[in-house]
Design an enzyme around this catalytic site. Structure first.
Site, mmCIF file in Angstrom:
data_model
loop_
_atom_site.group_PDB
_atom_site.id
_atom_site.type_symbol
_atom_site.label_atom_id
_atom_site.label_comp_id
_atom_site.label_asym_id
_atom_site.label_seq_id
_atom_site.Cartn_x
_atom_site.Cartn_y
_atom_site.Cartn_z
ATOM 1 N N ARG A 86 28.244 -108.270 73.002
ATOM 2 C CA ARG A 86 28.167 -109.630 72.454
ATOM 3 C C ARG A 86 28.409 -109.655 70.967
ATOM 4 O O ARG A 86 27.949 -108.784 70.236
ATOM 5 C CB ARG A 86 26.785 -110.213 72.728
ATOM 6 C CG ARG A 86 26.658 -110.776 74.094
ATOM 7 C CD ARG A 86 25.472 -111.683 74.188
ATOM 8 N NE ARG A 86 24.210 -110.976 73.958
ATOM 9 C CZ ARG A 86 23.063 -111.588 73.761
ATOM 10 N NH1 ARG A 86 23.018 -112.908 73.739
ATOM 11 N NH2 ARG A 86 21.968 -110.897 73.588
ATOM 12 N N ASN A 124 26.824 -106.155 80.522
ATOM 13 C CA ASN A 124 26.416 -107.565 80.675
ATOM 14 C C ASN A 124 27.567 -108.433 81.187
ATOM 15 O O ASN A 124 28.724 -108.107 80.951
ATOM 16 C CB ASN A 124 25.966 -108.117 79.327
ATOM 17 C CG ASN A 124 24.500 -107.867 79.079
ATOM 18 O OD1 ASN A 124 23.686 -107.891 80.002
ATOM 19 N ND2 ASN A 124 24.155 -107.623 77.823
ATOM 20 N N HIS A 179 18.283 -110.650 83.391
ATOM 21 C CA HIS A 179 18.305 -110.209 81.999
ATOM 22 C C HIS A 179 18.832 -111.372 81.182
ATOM 23 O O HIS A 179 19.846 -111.942 81.498
ATOM 24 C CB HIS A 179 19.231 -109.004 81.873
ATOM 25 C CG HIS A 179 19.237 -108.391 80.506
ATOM 26 N ND1 HIS A 179 18.090 -108.141 79.795
ATOM 27 C CD2 HIS A 179 20.244 -107.957 79.737
ATOM 28 C CE1 HIS A 179 18.408 -107.578 78.647
ATOM 29 N NE2 HIS A 179 19.706 -107.460 78.575
#
Ligand code: TXD
Length: 312
Positions: A86, A124, A179
């Site tokens: 990210r 992710n 998450h």
């Protein structure tokens, strides 16, 4: 050809999380490590650099850096960290499509070369990438697990220990759910020297620590700006790898594929799971209050939304 009796772990993605996980694995003498990435020179260079630390650190586990999946053959555990991290202002879900392609692309050659491996997914959006790896691998659900809860609960534990000024070893915490923003910390099941948290702190303090835990990833991204957390994430990965390889049967909060547990079916959601040499050997179903159940269902719904987008 295997020249040693040591276990073998492949770490896919030689970035911050992958390289740190490799370091922790060899320093704990857990397994030989193959570090693999798409970027030429990075896995080779980081693996060599780590291996050159072996005489000083005193580990005999070997490290290999490569871009060739043939070298990953026969791995006992494969940790998948390949993907994009990210950037500030970016949600985990922005990464969805990009990382789906990457995780799909690495899982195929991994399972061809290591058909008996246990996959530990880290990329992710975590719960959805675990589902991607499950579907693409065709592995039984016991052999695909996602890392998130150990990290989330480690963050919560570190904040509790700091707040009460006690040893981190006295602090246990349980965090369920997906998450990310929908994680479900459970203060009732979080304890200090066996004493439930609500007996030790006012509600407002617990809420403040829970909120900080929920935003734990974003707090680090805001500082680092060009990347996300990796020291605590790699520690969390290696606790899982250790329990799997050494058949320790630790109960750890993990993203596991649910088939009716907690009333949830066909999704990866963070739950307490027993990790041993067979993988996810069982899932603990703990009694939840109505608000806790609602929070867990909300979390599962958020995971399902992404899974549906990808038609997994
Ligand atoms: O709790 C959790 N599950 C997480 C998840 C905690 C921390 C980080 N989390 C996620 O892990 C993060 O959002 C990312 O999706 C991954 C990896 O994070 P990291 O911080 O290590 O990212 P880097 O440093 O960018 O490293 C990613 C590496 C990089 O070297 C790329 O070249 C490589 O992945 N990459 C690939 N390797 C192999 N094969 C393919 N296709 C590939 N694509 C990129």
């Amino acid at each position: 050809m295997r020249k040693s009796m040591r276990s073998k772990v492949t770490v896919v993605g030689a970035g911050n999380v992958g390289a740190s996980a490799a370091q922790r694995i060899v320093e704990k003498h857990l397994a030989d490590v193959v570090l693999i990435d798409v970027v030429e020179g990075i896995p080779e260079g980081k693996a060599l650099d780590l291996w050159e630390s072996a005489p000083v650190e005193g580990f005999d586990c070997r490290l290999t850096g490569t871009r060739d999946y043939a070298e990953t053959a026969g791995s006992d555990v494969v940790v998948i960290t390949a993907g994009l991290a990210r950037k500030p202002g970016m949600s985990r879900d922005d990464l969805l499509l990009k990382n789906y392609e990457i995780v799909k692309g690495v899982t195929e050659p991994i399972v061809r070369h290591s058909p008996k491996a246990i996959l530990v997914v880290v990329t992710n959006p975590l719960d959805v990438m675990a589902q991607t790896a499950l579907r693409v691998s065709g592995f039984p659900k016991q052999r695909v697990v996602g890392m998130a809860g150990v990290l989330d609960s480690a963050r919560f534990r570190s904040f509790i220990a700091e707040e009460l000024d006690v040893s981190v070893e006295n602090v246990h915490a349980m965090v369920l759910g997906g998450h990310g923003d929908t994680m479900v910390p459970l203060p009732r099941y979080s304890t200090v020297a066996g004493i439930p948290l609500p007996e030790l702190m006012p509600k407002a303090t617990i809420e403040r620590l829970v909120e900080r835990t929920r935003n734990g990833g974003a707090e680090i991204v805001a500082y680092l700006k060009t990347g996300s957390a990796y020291y605590a994430p790699s520690s969390a990965i290696v606790e899982m790898v250790d329990s799997l390889l050494r058949d320790r049967k630790k109960i750890l909060p993990c993203a596991a594929y649910l088939e009716g547990e907690y009333g949830i079916r066909g999704l990866f959601v963070g739950v307490p799971a027993k990790l041993g040499r067979q993988g996810v050997e069982s899932i603990l179903e703990i009694p939840l209050t109505e608000p806790e159940k609602a929070a867990l269902n909300g979390s599962a719904a958020a995971v399902k939304e992404l899974v549906d987008k990808l038609k997994l």
